[in-house]
Design an enzyme around this catalytic site. Structure first.
Site, short mmCIF file in Angstrom:
data_model
loop_
_atom_site.label_atom_id
_atom_site.label_comp_id
_atom_site.label_asym_id
_atom_site.label_seq_id
_atom_site.Cartn_x
_atom_site.Cartn_y
_atom_site.Cartn_z
N LYS A 138 0.83 -1.21 0.00
CA LYS A 138 0.00 0.00 0.00
C LYS A 138 0.86 1.26 0.00
O LYS A 138 0.66 2.16 -0.82
CB LYS A 138 -0.90 -0.01 1.26
CG LYS A 138 -1.55 1.34 1.54
CD LYS A 138 -2.43 1.30 2.77
CE LYS A 138 -1.75 1.52 4.08
NZ LYS A 138 -1.58 2.91 4.52
N ASN A 139 1.82 1.31 0.93
CA ASN A 139 2.55 2.56 1.13
C ASN A 139 3.56 2.86 0.03
O ASN A 139 4.13 3.95 -0.01
CB ASN A 139 3.20 2.58 2.51
CG ASN A 139 2.14 2.71 3.60
OD1 ASN A 139 0.99 3.04 3.30
ND2 ASN A 139 2.50 2.42 4.83
N ARG A 144 -4.63 10.77 4.51
CA ARG A 144 -3.55 11.77 4.57
C ARG A 144 -2.56 11.65 3.43
O ARG A 144 -1.96 12.63 3.01
CB ARG A 144 -2.77 11.59 5.87
CG ARG A 144 -3.53 11.84 7.12
CD ARG A 144 -2.65 11.48 8.29
NE ARG A 144 -1.35 12.12 8.15
CZ ARG A 144 -1.07 13.37 8.48
NH1 ARG A 144 -2.00 14.10 9.03
NH2 ARG A 144 0.12 13.87 8.30
N CYS A 188 -5.32 12.59 13.44
CA CYS A 188 -5.58 11.20 13.08
C CYS A 188 -5.78 10.44 14.38
O CYS A 188 -5.50 10.96 15.45
CB CYS A 188 -4.45 10.73 12.20
SG CYS A 188 -3.47 9.42 12.78
N ARG A 248 -0.38 14.52 13.38
CA ARG A 248 0.59 14.12 12.33
C ARG A 248 0.77 15.32 11.41
O ARG A 248 0.14 15.41 10.36
CB ARG A 248 0.08 12.90 11.57
CG ARG A 248 0.11 11.63 12.40
CD ARG A 248 -0.51 10.47 11.67
NE ARG A 248 0.28 9.99 10.57
CZ ARG A 248 -0.18 9.12 9.66
NH1 ARG A 248 -1.41 8.65 9.75
NH2 ARG A 248 0.58 8.72 8.68
N PRO A 249 1.64 16.25 11.82
CA PRO A 249 1.78 17.49 11.05
C PRO A 249 2.45 17.27 9.70
O PRO A 249 2.98 16.19 9.42
CB PRO A 249 2.66 18.36 11.95
CG PRO A 249 3.36 17.42 12.87
CD PRO A 249 2.51 16.20 13.00
N ASP A 273 4.63 19.85 8.59
CA ASP A 273 5.56 20.98 8.58
C ASP A 273 6.87 20.70 7.85
O ASP A 273 7.42 21.57 7.18
CB ASP A 273 5.83 21.47 10.02
CG ASP A 273 6.27 20.35 10.96
OD1 ASP A 273 5.82 19.20 10.76
OD2 ASP A 273 7.06 20.61 11.87
N ASP A 302 4.26 0.13 11.99
CA ASP A 302 2.98 -0.39 11.49
C ASP A 302 2.74 -1.84 11.92
O ASP A 302 1.64 -2.37 11.73
CB ASP A 302 2.91 -0.26 9.96
CG ASP A 302 2.87 1.21 9.53
OD1 ASP A 302 2.57 2.07 10.38
OD2 ASP A 302 3.16 1.49 8.36
N ARG A 344 -8.85 -0.27 4.40
CA ARG A 344 -7.95 0.74 3.83
C ARG A 344 -6.62 0.11 3.42
O ARG A 344 -5.98 0.61 2.50
CB ARG A 344 -7.68 1.85 4.86
CG ARG A 344 -8.88 2.68 5.17
CD ARG A 344 -8.51 3.79 6.09
NE ARG A 344 -7.42 4.58 5.50
CZ ARG A 344 -6.89 5.64 6.04
NH1 ARG A 344 -7.35 6.09 7.19
NH2 ARG A 344 -5.91 6.30 5.45
C1 EPZ Z 1 4.06 6.76 6.51
O1 EPZ Z 1 3.31 7.83 7.07
C2 EPZ Z 1 3.10 5.61 6.38
N1 EPZ Z 1 1.99 6.01 5.52
C3 EPZ Z 1 2.57 5.19 7.74
O2 EPZ Z 1 1.78 4.03 7.53
C4 EPZ Z 1 3.75 4.83 8.65
O3 EPZ Z 1 3.26 4.57 9.94
C5 EPZ Z 1 4.74 5.99 8.70
O4 EPZ Z 1 5.15 6.37 7.35
C6 EPZ Z 1 5.99 5.66 9.48
O5 EPZ Z 1 6.61 4.52 8.96
C7 EPZ Z 1 2.13 5.99 4.21
O6 EPZ Z 1 3.19 5.67 3.68
C8 EPZ Z 1 0.93 6.33 3.40
P1 EPZ Z 1 6.10 10.06 8.74
P2 EPZ Z 1 3.91 9.30 7.10
O7 EPZ Z 1 6.08 11.34 8.00
O8 EPZ Z 1 4.78 9.49 5.90
C9 EPZ Z 1 6.29 13.21 12.36
C10 EPZ Z 1 -0.09 2.61 7.94
O9 EPZ Z 1 -0.66 2.06 8.91
N2 EPZ Z 1 6.22 14.26 11.30
O10 EPZ Z 1 7.30 9.18 8.57
O11 EPZ Z 1 2.79 10.24 7.32
C11 EPZ Z 1 4.96 12.45 12.48
O12 EPZ Z 1 4.04 13.14 13.26
C12 EPZ Z 1 0.49 3.97 8.10
O13 EPZ Z 1 0.03 2.08 6.83
C13 EPZ Z 1 6.30 15.59 11.66
O14 EPZ Z 1 6.44 15.96 12.83
O15 EPZ Z 1 4.81 9.22 8.41
C14 EPZ Z 1 5.39 11.13 13.04
O16 EPZ Z 1 5.50 11.20 14.42
C15 EPZ Z 1 -0.07 4.86 9.07
N3 EPZ Z 1 6.21 16.54 10.66
C16 EPZ Z 1 6.78 10.92 12.42
O17 EPZ Z 1 7.22 12.22 11.98
C17 EPZ Z 1 6.07 16.21 9.35
O18 EPZ Z 1 6.00 17.10 8.48
C18 EPZ Z 1 6.83 9.97 11.24
O19 EPZ Z 1 5.88 10.34 10.28
C19 EPZ Z 1 5.99 14.84 8.99
C20 EPZ Z 1 6.07 13.88 10.00
#
Ligand code: EPZ
Length: 419
Positions: A22-23, A94, A118, A123-124, A126, A306, A398
């Site tokens: 998926k991802n 998202r 979420c 989950r910002p 920024d 995950d 999903r």
């Molecule tokens: C991806 O989400 C995956 N989703 C998530 O899969 C997965 O849990 C996550 O990566 C971590 O491996 C998809 O690929 C569609 P991140 P993503 O940006 O990219 C913080 C599932 O169940 N952060 O790596 O949104 C954030 O809050 C899911 O399949 C900021 O602070 O995750 C988190 O604590 C859910 N600011 C951490 O970083 C930002 O701008 C990691 O988030 C971006 C992220």
């Protein structure tokens, strides 16, 4: 809202096949916005989130056809004539935000509804926005939409405070068509990031260092459409491994991406389980007397966040006290109260869950609060005495392609009840 009814304690046997990731699929579909000609993506799983990404591209003006039987998606991005990803779609997924980078790079314009919170905390976005600003975009927020504009993006040196998967991918996609060199420090190393880069490189992008913390992208003027096959889903494969262990039944998992599962399998070896690695499959050989363990969910190559919830559900059936620590999200233990309703004994202390293994979980009426929370409840239900009714399974839809069909085929007593 549909629900699953699971009668636990059934032995499983045979082969179960893993679908496309998926991802990875979601980002590769978003990346086709960078192309000007039709392209076919194979091994695309049949999931709600994939359908949502299809709708996002269609809203932008692309023509998209998904064939469920062959798991292929044909995308013609040449007709894209809008740069707006609407609230109705972004609020349900998202990952829709991943169209921002490609839209900015190709059209200099993107309006994406601001993703909300979420079920497992804030989950910002920024990091994404700061990086696009560093590359020359102007970002404003208007009526709940993030509007990004750039007459011309320019490569830059970007440092992430945390190795965000989405921000790394969004910047890689944008930088592929951006003049100059972009360097990302503290980039995410997840296999799905590497898969996206493999697709972009096949289309002519100049990228180095994918899978490491430092990725270098030299922008090119144009990318060529090239057909691509998505890698297998390591989280789905890991969920099947846990289904095998919780029912103490050997299973063969066909298409399991072994190298992407190393840390997960290593932890399970510490529990006492054995695995036979074949060229195209993984055979799970459960130990009848598994031991409690400690694990910490971290960015790749750490234990995948995950799989944190499904692993915790499994460990709640293993004698002794296990410890799960969550190092990626602030609050990804929302599902624990539901597991405790099934007889698990898990105590939370901040980002740590102390799991006292129980001899027996018991079926109950429970509710999935997000995708992997739902998977955790399925694992618990497969190992529990009696009947479990899992509500809100739209979360599971999903991210798991035909979970009920695949588990039934190996002997699970699981049914979907339609409402
Ligand atoms: C991806 O989400 C995956 N989703 C998530 O899969 C997965 O849990 C996550 O990566 C971590 O491996 C998809 O690929 C569609 P991140 P993503 O940006 O990219 C913080 C599932 O169940 N952060 O790596 O949104 C954030 O809050 C899911 O399949 C900021 O602070 O995750 C988190 O604590 C859910 N600011 C951490 O970083 C930002 O701008 C990691 O988030 C971006 C992220």
């Amino acid at each position: 809202m549909d629900k699953f009814i699971i009668n636990g304690k059934q032995k499983l046997s045979g082969k179960i096949t893993v679908s496309g990731a998926k991802n990875s699929a979601l980002k590769i579909i978003a990346a086709t916005i960078l192309l000007k000609e039709p392209v076919t993506i194979s091994n695309v799983p049949d999931l709600m989130d994939v359908r949502t990404m299809q709708k996002v591209l269609e809203k932008l003006g692309a023509t998209v056809e998904y064939c469920k039987d062959s798991s292929t998606m044909k995308i013609d991005p040449s007709t894209i004539n809008s740069y707006r990803a609407p609230y109705e779609l972004v609020k349900t997924m998202r990952a829709s935000f991943q169209v921002m980078g490609p839209l900015l790079a190709r059209f200099g314009n993107a309006e994406i509804s601001l993703p909300g919170g979420c079920n497992f905390g804030p989950r910002p976005v920024d990091f994404h926005l700061k990086a696009f600003e560093q590359m020359g975009a102007t970002i404003t927020t208007e009526h709940g939409y993030i509007c990004a504009k750039a007459e011309k993006l320019i490569g830059n040196h970007i440092y992430f405070d945390f190795p965000s998967v989405g921000a790394t991918e969004n910047v890689i996609m944008a930088a592929s068509l951006t003049e100059g060199v972009t360097i990302i420090e503290n980039a995410a190393k997840e296999p799905e990031v590497v898969d996206l880069v493999n697709f972009l490189k096949l289309c002519g992008a100049k990228i180095q260092g994918e899978g490491t913390g430092r990725v270098r992208i030299e922008g090119v003027k144009e990318l060529q459409a090239r057909d691509f096959t998505v890698l297998s889903d390591r989280i789905e494969a890991g969920t099947f491994v846990l289904a095998s262990l919780v029912t103490n039944s050997p299973l063969e998992i066909v298409g399991a991406p072994i190298s992407a599962l190393e840390v997960f399998l290593e932890k399970l070896r510490l529990c006492g389980h054995e695995f036979e690695v074949h060229q195209h499959s993984l055979v799970v050989k459960p130990s009848p007397n598994p031991k409690a363990i400690k694990f910490t969910a971290l960015p790749h190559p750490g234990f995948p966040t995950d799989l944190q919830a499904p692993m915790t559900a499994y460990l709640s059936t293993v004698e002794g006290t296990s410890l799960a620590t969550e190092g990626v999200y602030e609050n990804r233990f929302v599902y624990i109260s539901e597991l405790n309703r099934m007889g698990a004994s898990i105590e939370l202390d901040g980002n740590k869950a102390y799991i006292s293994g129980q001899e027996q979980l018991s079926g109950a009426q429970v509710m999935a609060s997000d995708l992997r929370a739902g998977a955790a409840l399925v694992i618990a239900a497969l190992g529990a005495e009696g009947t479990t009714e899992i509500n809100r399974v739209y979360h599971i839809d999903r991210g798991y392609d035909d979970l009920v069909g695949k588990l039934s085929d190996v002997g699970a007593n699981i049914q979907r009840v339609k409402r």
